[in-house]
Enzyme design. Structure first.
Site, PDB file in Angstrom:
ATOM      1  N   ALA A  11       0.818  -1.216   0.000  1.00 47.22           N
ATOM      2  CA  ALA A  11       0.000   0.000   0.000  1.00 47.22           C
ATOM      3  C   ALA A  11       0.855   1.271   0.000  1.00 47.22           C
ATOM      4  O   ALA A  11       0.328   2.365  -0.112  1.00 47.22           O
ATOM      5  CB  ALA A  11      -0.928   0.005   1.213  1.00 47.22           C
ATOM      6  N   CYS A  12       2.174   1.124   0.100  1.00 46.02           N
ATOM      7  CA  CYS A  12       3.092   2.258   0.216  1.00 46.02           C
ATOM      8  C   CYS A  12       3.813   2.500  -1.106  1.00 46.02           C
ATOM      9  O   CYS A  12       4.511   1.610  -1.607  1.00 46.02           O
ATOM     10  CB  CYS A  12       4.096   1.976   1.329  1.00 46.02           C
ATOM     11  SG  CYS A  12       5.444   3.157   1.440  1.00 46.02           S
ATOM     12  N   ALA A  13       3.690   3.694  -1.671  1.00 41.04           N
ATOM     13  CA  ALA A  13       4.340   4.017  -2.942  1.00 41.04           C
ATOM     14  C   ALA A  13       5.858   3.946  -2.830  1.00 41.04           C
ATOM     15  O   ALA A  13       6.527   3.466  -3.755  1.00 41.04           O
ATOM     16  CB  ALA A  13       3.908   5.400  -3.422  1.00 41.04           C
ATOM     17  N   ARG A  16       6.726   0.339  -3.021  1.00 42.91           N
ATOM     18  CA  ARG A  16       6.532  -0.174  -4.386  1.00 42.91           C
ATOM     19  C   ARG A  16       7.651   0.297  -5.313  1.00 42.91           C
ATOM     20  O   ARG A  16       8.144  -0.466  -6.148  1.00 42.91           O
ATOM     21  CB  ARG A  16       5.168   0.246  -4.938  1.00 42.91           C
ATOM     22  CG  ARG A  16       3.991  -0.439  -4.270  1.00 42.91           C
ATOM     23  CD  ARG A  16       2.687  -0.193  -5.020  1.00 42.91           C
ATOM     24  NE  ARG A  16       2.377   1.210  -5.228  1.00 42.91           N
ATOM     25  CZ  ARG A  16       1.669   1.977  -4.405  1.00 42.91           C
ATOM     26  NH1 ARG A  16       1.186   1.466  -3.271  1.00 42.91           N
ATOM     27  NH2 ARG A  16       1.415   3.239  -4.700  1.00 42.91           N
TER      28      ARG A  16
END
Length: 142
Positions: A11-13, A16
């Site tokens: 869920a964390c850019a 990612r």
């Protein structure tokens, strides 16, 4: 084959982007979604030590029970902070990456480049469009 582990939150850019940079070097890392499978306390302590940081440096405040648990209290010991992270893995900042060249909290995501043994294989832009690797696989100046 290079062995790389990323403690990842999909869920964390930032997480990612770090994962994508690892893959851009031609390596498929071991991806551990640490919210589902948190590291053991001893492993977390070793990673913190290898990263050359203090437990407080790995604490995440935003979107966590940091304030409710009183973790801003500077008198809390490293052991107390480790205990809090083990009890509430959301307190562990991410991504934490382990490679043969070291351990880093990869914030910003391009910090991972400092510990990747393999060169980037092509251009790379973060999810927000910021180009950080050119077509030859070279890091662009910040």
């Amino acid at each position: 084959m290079t062995d790389i582990v990323i403690y990842h939150n999909p869920a964390c850019a930032t997480s990612r982007n770090a994962l994508a940079l690892i893959r851009n070097s031609g390596v498929e890392p071991h991806v551990i979604e640490y919210l589902k499978t948190p590291p053991a306390r001893a492993l977390l302590a070793r990673m913190i030590e290898r990263a050359g940081i203090a437990p407080r440096d790995l604490l995440r405040e935003k979107g966590t029970p940091y304030a409710e648990l009183g973790l801003a209290d500077a008198s809390l010991s490293d052991d107390a902070l480790l205990d809090a992270m083990i009890a509430h893995p959301i307190l562990i900042n991410r991504p934490l990456v382990v490679t043969p060249l070291g351990v880093r909290l990869c914030r910003p995501s391009e910090t991972v480049l400092d510990i990747l043994p393999d060169l980037q294989r092509g251009a790379f832009a973060k999810e927000d469009g910021e180009q950080i690797i050119d077509a030859t696989g070279s890091r662009l100046p910040a």
